[in-house]
Write a protein that holds these residues in place. Structure first.
Motif, PDB file in Angstrom:
ATOM      1  N   ALA A  10       9.510  -4.888 -20.254  1.00 16.57           N
ATOM      2  CA  ALA A  10       9.141  -6.153 -19.386  1.00 16.57           C
ATOM      3  C   ALA A  10       8.511  -5.537 -18.139  1.00 16.57           C
ATOM      4  N   ASP A  11       7.469  -6.008 -17.658  1.00 16.22           N
ATOM      5  CA  ASP A  11       6.992  -5.668 -16.293  1.00 16.22           C
ATOM      6  C   ASP A  11       6.585  -4.137 -16.049  1.00 16.22           C
ATOM      7  N   PHE A  12       6.303  -3.375 -17.098  1.00 14.54           N
ATOM      8  CA  PHE A  12       6.205  -2.027 -16.857  1.00 14.54           C
ATOM      9  C   PHE A  12       5.002  -1.801 -16.190  1.00 14.54           C
ATOM     10  N   ILE A  13       4.073  -2.685 -16.342  1.00 13.48           N
ATOM     11  CA  ILE A  13       2.546  -2.363 -15.627  1.00 13.48           C
ATOM     12  C   ILE A  13       2.947  -2.393 -14.015  1.00 13.48           C
ATOM     13  N   GLU A  14       3.492  -3.467 -13.795  1.00 14.91           N
ATOM     14  CA  GLU A  14       3.683  -3.958 -12.186  1.00 14.91           C
ATOM     15  C   GLU A  14       4.677  -2.673 -11.456  1.00 14.91           C
ATOM     16  N   ALA A  15       5.806  -2.261 -12.530  1.00 10.54           N
ATOM     17  CA  ALA A  15       6.645  -1.318 -12.070  1.00 10.54           C
ATOM     18  C   ALA A  15       5.813  -0.074 -11.840  1.00 10.54           C
ATOM     19  N   THR A  16       4.969   0.371 -12.629  1.00 10.58           N
ATOM     20  CA  THR A  16       4.228   1.557 -12.760  1.00 10.58           C
ATOM     21  C   THR A  16       3.461   1.417 -11.700  1.00 10.58           C
ATOM     22  N   ARG A  17       2.735   0.518 -11.253  1.00 11.74           N
ATOM     23  CA  ARG A  17       1.867   0.305 -10.142  1.00 11.74           C
ATOM     24  C   ARG A  17       2.206   0.413  -9.014  1.00 11.74           C
ATOM     25  N   SER A  18       3.527  -0.206  -8.635  1.00 11.45           N
ATOM     26  CA  SER A  18       4.113  -0.294  -7.417  1.00 11.45           C
ATOM     27  C   SER A  18       4.986   0.934  -7.097  1.00 11.45           C
ATOM     28  N   SER A  19       5.258   1.723  -8.094  1.00 14.12           N
ATOM     29  CA  SER A  19       5.877   3.072  -7.956  1.00 14.12           C
ATOM     30  C   SER A  19       5.062   4.013  -7.439  1.00 14.12           C
ATOM     31  N   TYR A  20       3.969   4.177  -8.225  1.00 15.87           N
ATOM     32  CA  TYR A  20       2.736   5.243  -7.653  1.00 15.87           C
ATOM     33  C   TYR A  20       2.031   4.771  -6.480  1.00 15.87           C
ATOM     34  N   ASP A  21       1.933   3.356  -5.801  1.00 17.37           N
ATOM     35  CA  ASP A  21       1.508   3.338  -4.716  1.00 17.37           C
ATOM     36  C   ASP A  21       2.436   3.628  -3.724  1.00 17.37           C
ATOM     37  N   ALA A  22       3.756   3.689  -3.893  1.00 16.14           N
ATOM     38  CA  ALA A  22       4.894   4.310  -2.976  1.00 16.14           C
ATOM     39  C   ALA A  22       4.703   5.851  -2.761  1.00 16.14           C
ATOM     40  N   SER A  88      -2.774   2.325  -9.706  1.00 15.11           N
ATOM     41  CA  SER A  88      -2.340   2.125  -8.215  1.00 15.11           C
ATOM     42  C   SER A  88      -3.623   2.200  -7.217  1.00 15.11           C
ATOM     43  N   PRO A  89      -3.640   1.054  -6.501  1.00 20.67           N
ATOM     44  CA  PRO A  89      -4.918   0.951  -5.555  1.00 20.67           C
ATOM     45  C   PRO A  89      -4.562   1.924  -4.723  1.00 20.67           C
ATOM     46  N   HIS A  90      -3.531   2.547  -4.056  1.00 19.45           N
ATOM     47  CA  HIS A  90      -3.324   3.444  -3.231  1.00 19.45           C
ATOM     48  C   HIS A  90      -3.878   4.907  -3.861  1.00 19.45           C
ATOM     49  N   LEU A  94      -7.029   7.338  -2.630  1.00 16.01           N
ATOM     50  CA  LEU A  94      -7.038   8.697  -2.061  1.00 16.01           C
ATOM     51  C   LEU A  94      -7.897   9.502  -2.923  1.00 16.01           C
ATOM     52  N   ALA A  95      -8.098   9.263  -4.118  1.00 13.34           N
ATOM     53  CA  ALA A  95      -8.984   9.749  -4.922  1.00 13.34           C
ATOM     54  C   ALA A  95     -10.343   9.705  -4.462  1.00 13.34           C
ATOM     55  N   ARG A  96     -10.918   8.319  -4.008  1.00 13.88           N
ATOM     56  CA  ARG A  96     -12.160   8.109  -3.412  1.00 13.88           C
ATOM     57  C   ARG A  96     -12.403   8.901  -2.008  1.00 13.88           C
ATOM     58  N   GLU A  97     -11.228   9.147  -1.264  1.00 11.77           N
ATOM     59  CA  GLU A  97     -11.339   9.880  -0.216  1.00 11.77           C
ATOM     60  C   GLU A  97     -11.508  11.421  -0.455  1.00 11.77           C
ATOM     61  N   ALA A  98     -10.816  12.113  -1.493  1.00  8.90           N
ATOM     62  CA  ALA A  98     -10.823  13.154  -1.853  1.00  8.90           C
ATOM     63  C   ALA A  98     -12.386  13.666  -2.776  1.00  8.90           C
ATOM     64  N   HIS A  99     -12.772  12.659  -3.238  1.00  5.03           N
ATOM     65  CA  HIS A  99     -13.994  12.982  -4.192  1.00  5.03           C
ATOM     66  C   HIS A  99     -14.972  11.936  -3.839  1.00  5.03           C
ATOM     67  N   PRO A 100     -15.467  11.721  -2.465  1.00 11.49           N
ATOM     68  CA  PRO A 100     -16.537  10.402  -2.505  1.00 11.49           C
ATOM     69  C   PRO A 100     -17.659  10.190  -3.245  1.00 11.49           C
ATOM     70  N   ARG A 101     -18.059  11.241  -3.892  1.00 11.48           N
ATOM     71  CA  ARG A 101     -19.489  11.172  -4.816  1.00 11.48           C
ATOM     72  C   ARG A 101     -19.182  10.478  -6.065  1.00 11.48           C
ATOM     73  N   LEU A 102     -17.848  10.338  -6.548  1.00 10.45           N
ATOM     74  CA  LEU A 102     -17.416   9.970  -8.054  1.00 10.45           C
ATOM     75  C   LEU A 102     -16.796   8.500  -7.772  1.00 10.45           C
ATOM     76  N   ARG A 103     -16.773   7.893  -8.916  1.00  6.22           N
ATOM     77  CA  ARG A 103     -16.372   6.483  -8.826  1.00  6.22           C
ATOM     78  C   ARG A 103     -15.113   6.496  -9.327  1.00  6.22           C
ATOM     79  N   PHE A 104     -14.026   5.609  -8.702  1.00 11.83           N
ATOM     80  CA  PHE A 104     -13.020   5.492  -9.197  1.00 11.83           C
ATOM     81  C   PHE A 104     -12.808   3.807  -9.046  1.00 11.83           C
ATOM     82  N   GLN A 105     -11.959   3.349 -10.026  1.00  8.81           N
ATOM     83  CA  GLN A 105     -11.652   1.892 -10.073  1.00  8.81           C
ATOM     84  C   GLN A 105     -10.110   1.419 -10.257  1.00  8.81           C
ATOM     85  N   VAL A 106      -9.648   0.351  -9.937  1.00  8.52           N
ATOM     86  CA  VAL A 106      -8.435   0.181 -10.214  1.00  8.52           C
ATOM     87  C   VAL A 106      -8.280  -0.691 -11.644  1.00  8.52           C
ATOM     88  N   GLY A 107      -7.524  -0.260 -12.519  1.00  5.88           N
ATOM     89  CA  GLY A 107      -7.446  -0.861 -13.681  1.00  5.88           C
ATOM     90  C   GLY A 107      -6.128  -0.597 -14.724  1.00  5.88           C
TER      91      GLY A 107
END
Length: 226
Positions: A10-22, A88-90, A94-107
């Motif tokens: 149950a809710d493993f997606i949201e739990a994983t997202r919020s944990s990695y955001d933190a 994780s949006p956060h 951070l990936a976009r900041e470290a690699h600004p020429r590459l494409r990263f998306q939340v999904g």
């Protein structure tokens, strides 16, 4: 620490997202390039890239669970058109900041925002470990869906039989993160049931202070008949 009372699905997606955001800043600082210079890991990534380039004129690859983006960057350096997807949006920021020429998306790997049969490769290094057994067939079905015929998928995971670990704290942050460890044989069975053919497997035994060995499984989507 193992928590036998944890809800496994149950809710493993949201739990994983919020944990990695933190933990995103601390995790990214500790793992700016989690592959390091390990010859086996580097060799497997190079082999994956060569197979994908051979299979497609436009070798577009999704790095699923891309985290800080170091694998995405390495794949691009190896001549692939790689982009990152992370819950994780956060972490994506951070990936976009470290690699600004590459494409990263939340999904989410449970429902990839990618058209059918468009990718030459999918790579998921230590990200399917957060997916409960009941949800893994759906994830691998998504990988099958987005791959072109003849495309490749490379998975990496901690290798252990039937072990579930729940973490409630990491880097001083309160989290709720579950880890599901599997054997290479189990992962091969899941891939086969998803319509993917296992091409090669490798296992690295525990090194130094590591608690678990690591495994890599390479599979491909069979080409269309004729």
């Amino acid at each position: 620490m193992t928590d036998p009372n944890a809800d496994l699905t149950a809710d493993f997606i949201e739990a994983t997202r919020s944990s990695y955001d933190a933990i995103a800043p601390a995790y990214s600082a500790e793992h700016p390039d989690g592959l390091g210079d390990g010859p086996v890991e580097t060799g497997l990534l190079t082999a994956f890239a060569e197979l994908v380039r051979t299979a497609a004129d436009e070798p577009q690859v999704a790095d699923v669970g891309s985290g800080p983006g170091y694998v995405t960057a390495r794949l691009n350096a190896l001549g692939l058109q790689a982009f990152g997807i992370d819950l994780s949006p956060h972490m994506v920021a951070l990936a976009r900041e470290a690699h600004p020429r590459l494409r990263f998306q939340v999904g989410s790997m449970t429902a990839l925002d990618v058209p059918d049969a468009t990718l030459a490769g999918v790579i998921a290094l230590y990200s399917t470990i957060h997916v409960p057994d009941a949800e893994l067939p759906g994830v691998l079905a998504e990988f099958h869906r987005v791959l072109r015929p003849g495309g490749y998928v490379l998975l990496a995971f901690q290798a252990s039989e039937g072990e579930h670990i729940h973490m409630a704290e990491r880097y001083g942050q309160d989290i709720s993160l579950d880890y599901y460890f599997r054997t290479p044989a189990e992962v091969a069975t899941y891939l086969t049931e998803a319509g993917l053919s296992v091409y090669a497997q490798a296992r690295i035994e525990r090194q130094g202070q590591q608690k678990w060995g690591r495994a890599f499984t390479l599979a491909h989507k069979p080409p269309t008949a004729g």
